[in-house]
Design an enzyme around this catalytic site. Structure first.
Site, mmCIF file in Angstrom:
data_model
loop_
_atom_site.group_PDB
_atom_site.id
_atom_site.type_symbol
_atom_site.label_atom_id
_atom_site.label_comp_id
_atom_site.label_asym_id
_atom_site.label_seq_id
_atom_site.Cartn_x
_atom_site.Cartn_y
_atom_site.Cartn_z
ATOM 1 N N HIS A 88 26.474 1.634 26.153
ATOM 2 C CA HIS A 88 27.881 1.086 27.013
ATOM 3 C C HIS A 88 28.992 1.842 26.619
ATOM 4 O O HIS A 88 29.163 2.090 25.497
ATOM 5 C CB HIS A 88 27.921 -0.480 26.763
ATOM 6 C CG HIS A 88 28.785 -0.957 28.095
ATOM 7 N ND1 HIS A 88 30.198 -0.601 27.960
ATOM 8 C CD2 HIS A 88 28.349 -1.589 28.880
ATOM 9 C CE1 HIS A 88 30.733 -1.339 29.026
ATOM 10 N NE2 HIS A 88 29.505 -1.807 29.845
ATOM 11 N N GLU A 154 26.806 3.364 35.294
ATOM 12 C CA GLU A 154 28.005 2.949 35.196
ATOM 13 C C GLU A 154 29.063 3.851 35.125
ATOM 14 O O GLU A 154 29.535 4.457 33.961
ATOM 15 C CB GLU A 154 27.994 1.946 34.144
ATOM 16 C CG GLU A 154 27.352 0.808 33.705
ATOM 17 C CD GLU A 154 27.827 -0.350 33.204
ATOM 18 O OE1 GLU A 154 27.959 -1.348 33.437
ATOM 19 O OE2 GLU A 154 27.895 -0.109 31.810
HETATM 20 P P1 13P Z 1 32.555 -4.971 35.193
HETATM 21 O O1 13P Z 1 31.567 -5.641 36.243
HETATM 22 O O2 13P Z 1 33.568 -5.841 34.488
HETATM 23 O O3 13P Z 1 33.116 -3.590 35.852
HETATM 24 O O4 13P Z 1 31.862 -4.474 34.000
HETATM 25 C C1 13P Z 1 30.676 -3.543 34.271
HETATM 26 C C2 13P Z 1 29.884 -3.692 32.775
HETATM 27 O O5 13P Z 1 30.591 -3.158 31.780
HETATM 28 C C3 13P Z 1 28.547 -3.934 32.885
HETATM 29 O O6 13P Z 1 27.987 -3.588 31.748
#
Ligand code: 13P
Length: 233
Positions: A88, A154
Site C-alpha cells: 500500500h 491504486e
Molecule cells: P480511499 O478509498 O480513501 O481513497 O483509499 C483507498 C485505499 O487506500 C484503499 O486501500
C-alpha cells in the site's frame, strides 16, 4: 466470478463500534465477495464473528520471532485471516517500504497460503507505461505463479483525495496492466481498482471492463456508506 469488495479500514473504528459494524455487515445481502481488512487489534474479533472473509492490512516478511511490533504470516493464519494487503502506498510513504520488501512480503504470503492483495499505482505526474511495469517487475521478482494474487490498481493521487481517474482512463490502464501480466505469466490477472471509491461512483467503476472489484479506504468503516455501496452496485 464474484466481484471483490475489499474494505481497508486503515486506523478506523473504536472498540465499542466494532460489534455494531460486524453485526450490520453480517446482515448484508450481496453477491459480492467481501473482504474486510480491519485494524490489527480487531482481527480476532472479526475472524471470530464476521461472516465475511478477513484480511490484514500488513504483515512482516519472515516468521522469525524477533521483530518488535510486527505480525507474522503464521499468526495471521492461526487467526483465520485469509488475505493480506501488500505494497500500500501509505506504507511506502510512512515506512519507506521498498520494492524488495514488498516482494519478500508477497513471497511470504504465498508460502503461507494467505492471498495477497498487491497494491500498485503511479502518481499524477508519472507515466503509467513507464512506472507500472517497473514496479510490478520488482514486486513479482522470483514469483512464477500469479493465480493467487489480487492486483489492486491504486493511483497514488486518488488515495483519500476524492479525485479519481475517469472510467475511460481506468479502463485504459487496467487493460495495459492486464496485457503486460498476461504476456509475462500467460494468465489473466485478477485486477481491482482503489482510490476514492464511494457509493456515488461504485456502479461506474465496478462495471469497467477488466475490473473484478474495488478496494475502498476509510469510508468502508462507515456502515451506512457500506450499505449504500452494496445497494448501488
Ligand atoms: P480511499 O478509498 O480513501 O481513497 O483509499 C483507498 C485505499 O487506500 C484503499 O486501500
Amino acid at each position: 466470478m464474484k466481484k471483490m469488495l475489499v474494505f481497508n479500514h486503515k486506523m478506523s473504528l473504536l472498540y465499542d463500534e466494532v460489534y455494531n459494524y460486524i453485526t450490520r455487515t453480517n446482515n448484508l445481502d450481496t453477491d459480492c465477495n467481501i473482504i474486510i481488512c480491519p485494524s490489527n487489534i480487531y482481527l480476532e474479533l472479526f475472524t471470530n464473528n464476521s461472516e465475511w472473509s478477513i484480511g490484514a492490512q500488513n504483515m512482516y516478511y519472515n516468521i522469525d520471532e524477533n521483530h518488535t511490533g510486527e505480525i507474522s504470516s503464521l499468526q495471521l493464519k492461526a487467526l483465520g485471516v485469509e488475505y493480506v494487503i501488500v505494497g500500500h502506498n501509505e506504507r511506502i510513504v510512512d515506512f519507506n517500504e521498498s520494492g524488495r520488501i514488498i516482494n519478500l512480503k508477497l513471497i511470504e504470503a504465498l508460502d503461507a497460503n494467505i492471498f495477497p492483495i498487491l497494491c500498485f499505482g503511479e502518481d499524477a505526474d508519472e507515466d503509467y507505461r513507464e512506472k507500472l511495469p517497473q514496479l510490478l517487475d520488482s514486486y513479482l521478482k522470483d514469483i512464477l505463479n500469479i493465480d493467487f494474487i489480487t492486483f489492486a490498481y491504486e493511483p497514488i493521487y486518488a488515495i483519500g483525495t476524492g479525485v479519481h481517474p475517469s472510467t475511460d482512463k481506468i479502463k485504459e490502464i487496467i487493460s495495459f496492466v492486464s496485457n503486460y501480466l498476461e504476456v509475462k505469466y500467460h494468465k489473466k490477472p485478477n485486477l481491482i481498482y482503489g482510490g476514492s471509491v464511494t457509493s456515488s461512483n461504485i456502479y461506474d467503476i465496478i462495471n469497467i471492463d477488466g475490473i473484478n472489484g474495488v478496494i475502498v479506504g476509510k469510508i468502508s468503516s462507515d456502515i451506512r456508506e457500506v450499505e449504500k455501496i452494496i445497494n448501488n452496485i
